[in-house]
Design a protein around this motif. Structure first.
Motif, PDB file in Angstrom:
ATOM      1  N   SER A  98      44.535  -4.808 -25.882  1.00  0.00           N
ATOM      2  CA  SER A  98      43.510  -5.465 -25.072  1.00  0.00           C
ATOM      3  C   SER A  98      43.041  -4.505 -23.982  1.00  0.00           C
ATOM      4  CB  SER A  98      44.069  -6.733 -24.427  1.00  0.00           C
ATOM      5  OG  SER A  98      45.031  -6.408 -23.433  1.00  0.00           O
ATOM      6  N   GLY A  99      41.830  -4.764 -23.476  1.00  0.00           N
ATOM      7  CA  GLY A  99      41.305  -3.923 -22.414  1.00  0.00           C
ATOM      8  C   GLY A  99      42.196  -3.913 -21.185  1.00  0.00           C
ATOM      9  N   GLU A 100      42.712  -5.079 -20.829  1.00  0.00           N
ATOM     10  CA  GLU A 100      43.588  -5.169 -19.656  1.00  0.00           C
ATOM     11  C   GLU A 100      44.873  -4.381 -19.862  1.00  0.00           C
ATOM     12  OE1 GLU A 100      45.958  -8.570 -17.010  1.00  0.00           O
ATOM     13  OE2 GLU A 100      44.645  -9.159 -18.659  1.00  0.00           O
ATOM     14  N   GLU A 121      40.837   4.423 -33.589  1.00  0.00           N
ATOM     15  CA  GLU A 121      40.213   4.406 -34.908  1.00  0.00           C
ATOM     16  C   GLU A 121      39.266   5.573 -35.096  1.00  0.00           C
ATOM     17  OE1 GLU A 121      37.968   1.299 -37.911  1.00  0.00           O
ATOM     18  OE2 GLU A 121      39.092   0.598 -36.181  1.00  0.00           O
ATOM     19  N   VAL A 122      38.569   5.969 -34.044  1.00  0.00           N
ATOM     20  CA  VAL A 122      37.595   7.056 -34.165  1.00  0.00           C
ATOM     21  C   VAL A 122      38.071   8.345 -33.509  1.00  0.00           C
ATOM     22  CG1 VAL A 122      35.683   5.444 -34.295  1.00  0.00           C
ATOM     23  CG2 VAL A 122      36.316   6.388 -32.081  1.00  0.00           C
ATOM     24  N   THR A 141      40.603  10.237 -18.023  1.00  0.00           N
ATOM     25  CA  THR A 141      40.577  10.548 -16.596  1.00  0.00           C
ATOM     26  C   THR A 141      40.905   9.361 -15.705  1.00  0.00           C
ATOM     27  OG1 THR A 141      38.194  10.131 -16.531  1.00  0.00           O
ATOM     28  CG2 THR A 141      38.900  12.395 -16.952  1.00  0.00           C
ATOM     29  N   GLY A 142      40.813   8.135 -16.259  1.00  0.00           N
ATOM     30  CA  GLY A 142      41.102   6.966 -15.445  1.00  0.00           C
ATOM     31  C   GLY A 142      41.168   5.700 -16.264  1.00  0.00           C
ATOM     32  N   PRO A 143      41.696   4.625 -15.681  1.00  0.00           N
ATOM     33  CA  PRO A 143      41.866   3.360 -16.403  1.00  0.00           C
ATOM     34  C   PRO A 143      40.576   2.738 -16.904  1.00  0.00           C
ATOM     35  CG  PRO A 143      43.201   3.389 -14.407  1.00  0.00           C
ATOM     36  CD  PRO A 143      42.293   4.580 -14.335  1.00  0.00           C
ATOM     37  N   PHE A 152      34.524   6.006 -23.047  1.00  0.00           N
ATOM     38  CA  PHE A 152      34.942   5.642 -24.398  1.00  0.00           C
ATOM     39  C   PHE A 152      34.736   4.146 -24.672  1.00  0.00           C
ATOM     40  CE2 PHE A 152      38.098   8.935 -22.871  1.00  0.00           C
ATOM     41  CZ  PHE A 152      37.377  10.017 -23.368  1.00  0.00           C
ATOM     42  N   ALA A 153      33.742   3.580 -24.035  1.00  0.00           N
ATOM     43  CA  ALA A 153      33.465   2.148 -24.206  1.00  0.00           C
ATOM     44  C   ALA A 153      33.257   1.820 -25.681  1.00  0.00           C
ATOM     45  CB  ALA A 153      32.239   1.749 -23.403  1.00  0.00           C
TER      46      ALA A 153
END
Length: 267
Positions: A98-100, A121-122, A141-143, A152-153
């Protein structure tokens, strides 16, 4: 030669039945990003030609499976230790962090300075430059790198490998993650993800009974699939706990032990 081990599960191979075979990658059919041997490759292809189903079942995420392995030819792939499943051209299952949780992991390791490889995956993503880091793998570089608008959205991460011993970070990882401790690194998967669950999903889809499944592996992340399979086979030289989980032991990678298992299906 495959040696018989402790009883408990049916280990007799009735070769008239279709079997589903799940093969680990590293230490089982290949090593160090090299192609599988000609002996192993030929055995996989002969088993499939005879009507058996053969699956790659690896801890590596899809982005880390190299072409020389894919080109062998499999009926499907269980990757990321069960977090990703593909049958033919169909993706059957995906389970990303999960994103969190991903933000928590990145923040914890950036703070403690330990090296981590996020497996997606990529792409693969480096935190604090882990060993075996390839130049083409970007650094985190960061959370917020994976958040909306981040670098990397939209790029999912299935698991990560953290190098060195597990320390205080355990308290922020459990119980949300399944931690598999190896001698020099730790594999971390979303809770509930493992190779046995990946096998179960595949078997249910293709209609092969659990009793007719075979799993071959050599590592601690293979223990659950060896226990789950109708016949669990440990590679020669596997750690004691892996051997204990198996019904049988085959030869080492160098001895083409996985090929011996497949050839028995054709005997």
């Amino acid at each position: 030669m495959i040696g018989a081990r402790q009883g408990g599960k049916g280990i007799h191979m009735d070769n008239k039945r279709q079997r589903a075979v799940f093969l680990d990658l590293d230490g089982t059919i290949a090593n160090h990003n090299r192609p599988p041997s000609e002996t192993v490759t030929a055995a996989i292809r002969r088993a499939r030609a005879a009507g058996h189903r053969v699956f790659l079942c690896t801890g590596r995420a899809p982005a880390y499976i190299y072409d020389a392995v894919r080109e062998v030819g499999f009926d499907g792939i269980v990757a990321a230790a069960g977090g990703y499943i593909r049958l033919g051209g169909e993706v059957l299952y995906r389970r990303f962090l999960s994103g969190e949780l991903l933000r928590t992991v990145i923040g914890a390791y950036l703070e403690n300075g330990k090296a981590v490889l996020l497996e997606g995956e990529v792409n693969m993503y480096a935190v604090n430059t882990p060993p075996y880091h390839k130049k083409e793998w970007p650094s985190v570089t960061g959370p917020e790198d994976f958040a909306a608008g981040g670098r990397f959205a939209g790029q999912g991460v299935y698991k990560f490998t953290a190098y060195g011993a597990l320390g205080e970070e355990r308290r922020v990882l459990e119980p949300a993650m399944n931690l598999i401790c190896h001698d020099t690194y730790v594999e971390a998967l979303p809770a509930g993800v493992n190779k046995a669950d990946g096998m179960r999903r595949v078997l249910e889809r293709i209609g092969v009974p659990q009793a007719d499944s075979i799993a071959v592996g050599d590592s601690r992340n293979d223990i659950d699939m060896l226990l789950y399979a109708g016949t669990g086979v440990a590679m020669g030289g596997s750690p004691a706990e892996v051997v204990q989980a198996a019904d049988r032991v085959t030869g080492t990678l160098e001895e083409n032990g996985a090929a011996a298992v497949l050839e028995e299906l054709l005997a």
